[in-house]
Structures are given as structure tokens and as C-alpha cells.
Design an enzyme around this catalytic site. Structure first.
Site, short mmCIF file in Angstrom:
data_model
loop_
_atom_site.label_atom_id
_atom_site.label_comp_id
_atom_site.label_asym_id
_atom_site.label_seq_id
_atom_site.Cartn_x
_atom_site.Cartn_y
_atom_site.Cartn_z
N SER A 32 39.74 46.77 41.38
CA SER A 32 39.01 46.07 40.62
C SER A 32 38.13 45.84 41.37
CB SER A 32 40.08 44.33 40.53
OG SER A 32 40.75 44.26 42.02
N TYR A 41 37.47 45.90 36.03
CA TYR A 41 38.14 44.55 35.37
C TYR A 41 37.88 43.95 36.54
CZ TYR A 41 42.77 46.07 37.86
OH TYR A 41 43.99 46.18 39.10
#
Length: 117
Positions: free
Chosen positions: A25, A58
């Protein structure tokens, strides 16, 4: 017809950490997330200004006003602390919405503090 536009951008942020062993991430200071109109778990594109590398990941939230910009997991191999990156989120709009839409653009200093938005 749907048109994909830039929804939000954090421009020339400084990577503060690259943690290979953390779940993949990008951890972004909550203050910057809110200013750019980005949300937790949103897909973002990362552009490394230093190397030209482009990749997707993300978003996860880092503490507000921390200046954190940490690439985690496999993405940590694509940056080094101190690299300048651009983080972009996109969204799809119908043609009428696209003509009216204004993206959130956040410019930051070397400590990832907001200069302009």
C-alpha cells in the site's frame, strides 16, 4: 459514455519510508488525503519523478500532520526515501459531469506540508 479524469493529485511529495515487509500500500498523511479528496483503500497511481517508474497501489491512512508518505510491500522496491513522487486518483464521469468537474490538486513542500491546494 464515461470519461476517466484525474480526481485528485498530491504533487511532488517526498517519500519518507519504504517498508518492504509491510502489507502492500501507500501510507499517506490524513491531512493530505482529505485535501486531495482521496479515501482509504482507493486505488492510486504513483509516478516516481526521480526514476520515471509508474505503478498502482491502494491508500491507507497515516496520522494527520505527520508528513508520512510510506510505500509498503512490493512497491517499496520502486522508491527510495527522499524520492519525489506524484500520487494521482482517477474517477469516471459521464460527459456532462466531466465538463464541470474540478480536481483537487495539492502541492507540498519537502516535508509534505501543504503549500497550495
Amino acid at each position: 459514455m464515461q470519461i476517466t479524469l484525474m480526481k485528485g493529485k498530491i504533487h511532488r511529495a517526498s517519500v519518507t519510508e519504504a517498508d518492504l515487509h509491510y502489507e502492500g500500500s501507500i501510507s499517506i498523511d490524513r491531512t493530505l488525503l482529505e485535501a486531495a479528496g482521496m479515501v482509504i483503500n482507493e486505488r492510486v497511481e504513483i509516478y516516481n519523478v526521480e526514476t520515471g517508474t509508474r505503478f498502482a497501489t491502494y491508500v491507507i491512512e497515516a496520522p494527520p500532520m505527520s508528513g508520512t508518505m510510506s510505500l509498503n510491500g512490493a512497491a517499496a522496491r520502486l522508491v527510495m526515501p527522499g524520492d519525489k513522487i506524484i500520487i494521482v486518483a482517477y474517477a469516471s464521469f459521464d460527459e456532462a459531469e466531466a465538463k464541470k468537474f474540478k480536481p483537487h490538486v495539492v502541492r507540498v513542500d519537502r516535508d509534505n506540508r501543504i503549500l497550495a491546494s
